[in-house]
Scaffold this active site. Sequence first.
Site, mmCIF file in Angstrom:
data_model
loop_
_atom_site.group_PDB
_atom_site.id
_atom_site.type_symbol
_atom_site.label_atom_id
_atom_site.label_comp_id
_atom_site.label_asym_id
_atom_site.label_seq_id
_atom_site.Cartn_x
_atom_site.Cartn_y
_atom_site.Cartn_z
ATOM 1 N N ARG A 102 5.533 -2.851 -11.577
ATOM 2 C CA ARG A 102 6.345 -3.111 -10.377
ATOM 3 C C ARG A 102 7.796 -3.099 -10.822
ATOM 4 O O ARG A 102 8.212 -3.934 -11.629
ATOM 5 C CB ARG A 102 5.968 -4.460 -9.767
ATOM 6 C CG ARG A 102 6.975 -4.939 -8.755
ATOM 7 C CD ARG A 102 6.476 -6.085 -7.916
ATOM 8 N NE ARG A 102 5.494 -5.634 -6.958
ATOM 9 C CZ ARG A 102 5.070 -6.349 -5.918
ATOM 10 N NH1 ARG A 102 5.558 -7.559 -5.715
ATOM 11 N NH2 ARG A 102 4.188 -5.871 -5.079
ATOM 12 N N HIS A 129 5.205 2.126 -2.023
ATOM 13 C CA HIS A 129 4.203 1.112 -2.376
ATOM 14 C C HIS A 129 2.812 1.716 -2.114
ATOM 15 O O HIS A 129 2.126 1.337 -1.168
ATOM 16 C CB HIS A 129 4.442 -0.134 -1.523
ATOM 17 C CG HIS A 129 3.807 -1.384 -2.047
ATOM 18 N ND1 HIS A 129 3.053 -1.431 -3.199
ATOM 19 C CD2 HIS A 129 3.822 -2.665 -1.562
ATOM 20 C CE1 HIS A 129 2.636 -2.676 -3.402
ATOM 21 N NE2 HIS A 129 3.079 -3.432 -2.422
ATOM 22 N N GLN A 132 -0.429 -0.489 -1.733
ATOM 23 C CA GLN A 132 -0.443 -1.145 -0.436
ATOM 24 C C GLN A 132 -0.944 -0.177 0.638
ATOM 25 O O GLN A 132 -1.778 -0.531 1.479
ATOM 26 C CB GLN A 132 0.982 -1.621 -0.100
ATOM 27 C CG GLN A 132 1.091 -2.328 1.235
ATOM 28 C CD GLN A 132 0.361 -3.649 1.256
ATOM 29 O OE1 GLN A 132 0.589 -4.486 0.399
ATOM 30 N NE2 GLN A 132 -0.527 -3.843 2.209
ATOM 31 N N ASP A 224 7.174 -5.281 8.226
ATOM 32 C CA ASP A 224 7.449 -5.804 6.872
ATOM 33 C C ASP A 224 8.773 -6.567 6.948
ATOM 34 O O ASP A 224 9.517 -6.449 7.931
ATOM 35 C CB ASP A 224 7.530 -4.631 5.873
ATOM 36 C CG ASP A 224 7.755 -5.068 4.430
ATOM 37 O OD1 ASP A 224 7.530 -6.261 4.115
ATOM 38 O OD2 ASP A 224 8.162 -4.217 3.601
ATOM 39 N N CYS A 264 2.295 -6.109 5.223
ATOM 40 C CA CYS A 264 1.900 -6.094 3.814
ATOM 41 C C CYS A 264 1.968 -7.488 3.186
ATOM 42 O O CYS A 264 1.314 -7.735 2.185
ATOM 43 C CB CYS A 264 2.792 -5.135 3.036
ATOM 44 S SG CYS A 264 4.548 -5.537 3.154
ATOM 45 N N ARG A 292 -6.565 -5.128 -0.647
ATOM 46 C CA ARG A 292 -5.873 -4.672 -1.861
ATOM 47 C C ARG A 292 -6.864 -4.591 -3.023
ATOM 48 O O ARG A 292 -6.838 -3.666 -3.831
ATOM 49 C CB ARG A 292 -4.720 -5.629 -2.225
ATOM 50 C CG ARG A 292 -3.559 -5.633 -1.250
ATOM 51 C CD ARG A 292 -2.735 -4.351 -1.325
ATOM 52 N NE ARG A 292 -2.156 -4.119 -2.631
ATOM 53 C CZ ARG A 292 -0.991 -4.629 -3.048
ATOM 54 N NH1 ARG A 292 -0.260 -5.359 -2.231
ATOM 55 N NH2 ARG A 292 -0.523 -4.376 -4.263
HETATM 56 N N1 CP Z 1 2.152 -6.862 -0.470
HETATM 57 C C1 CP Z 1 2.477 -7.122 -1.747
HETATM 58 O O1 CP Z 1 2.651 -6.223 -2.570
HETATM 59 O O2 CP Z 1 2.563 -8.453 -2.041
HETATM 60 P P1 CP Z 1 3.135 -9.076 -3.405
HETATM 61 O O3 CP Z 1 4.613 -8.795 -3.427
HETATM 62 O O4 CP Z 1 2.840 -10.548 -3.290
HETATM 63 O O5 CP Z 1 2.436 -8.432 -4.553
HETATM 64 N N1 NVA Z 2 9.451 -4.232 1.265
HETATM 65 C C1 NVA Z 2 9.055 -5.386 0.497
HETATM 66 C C2 NVA Z 2 7.600 -5.318 0.178
HETATM 67 C C3 NVA Z 2 7.059 -6.452 -0.633
HETATM 68 C C4 NVA Z 2 5.601 -6.324 -0.943
HETATM 69 C C5 NVA Z 2 9.889 -5.481 -0.753
HETATM 70 O O1 NVA Z 2 10.139 -4.442 -1.397
HETATM 71 O O2 NVA Z 2 10.324 -6.579 -1.095
#
Ligand code: CP
Ligand code: NVA
Length: 305
Positions: A102, A129, A132, A224, A264, A292
């Site tokens: 990530r 993502h 997701q 989101d 998400c 997930r």
């Molecule tokens: N939706 C998602 O990726 O959640 P987290 O940021 O908690 O991993």
């Molecule tokens: N758009 C959000 C998604 C988190 C899972 C972010 O990037 O923070």
Amino acid sequence: MKDFLTIADYSSESLQGLLDLAIQLKEEWKSGGNKPIFKNKVLAMIFQKPSLRTRVSFDMSMLHLGGNALYLSPAEIGLGKRESIADVARVVSGYVDVIMARVFDHAHVEELAKWASIPVINGLSDYNHPCQAMADALTIYEEFGSMKGLNVTYMGDGNNVAVSLMHVCAKLGANFTIGNPEGYDMPESAIELGKQFAAASGSTISLLNDPHEAVKEVDAIYTDTWTSMGQEEETKKHQQVFPPYQVNEALVAEAKDNVIVLHCLPAHRGEEITDEVADGPHSRLFPQAHNRLHAQKAILVHLLS
Ligand code: CP
Ligand code: NVA
């Protein structure tokens, strides 16, 4: 060499294959547990940002399949700071079997994949993502039995989650609409790809600024957070711009009667979604989060087979 960095890299057939595999692995798990096919296999999870779902669901995916996962926090690795990405990739490749990362900058997960000699999974970048999106597609698929011909609307910021959702919808034949404020569009190159995928599957992409028009006749409304990780200094401005795009009971009532609502997570309740909707009859937020696990098991099985 197989990686899972974007939905765009995968054909419609491969994505449908991953969904079918996810459904099969979910059934197997529900009826007593998965087979331990990942004995002695280890996933390294590299995080530059916080996470609940991604971290726990990947960890449990490996565990359920008989393997293990290592959590490497932002402070430990210092990806690109303490050590170059190319060096991290080559070192970790000698210890484990697959990497999930990530990152802030999408180029960093591409760099990891370039140098790693094992598969790399994108666990969220500033661009997209994809894990997701596979859980989202699985949730929609389970609800309606197909993605083909469904109308899916994403409401809010044209961010990483929106891009992957658009691509998975376009690849699997769902019509994708975004309702976003002016100036908060998805990247032009991502939209162009989405249009190509939609043309190939016979679906449509609609880019709208009117939230009411965007939810007409829709089967699924997705939202989101208005401010993604890494953009925190924009929070106050976004709180002024985005309220017309809030997914609340009045907006949901403008969609089809059996519309489902997706997010998400993490949610900023009272901002992009109200409690009434998040906890109401149209919400599929928690089955979506749980999916997930199953979607990622399918990705891992695909990459490690
Ligand atoms: N939706 C998602 O990726 O959640 P987290 O940021 O908690 O991993
Ligand atoms: N758009 C959000 C998604 C988190 C899972 C972010 O990037 O923070």
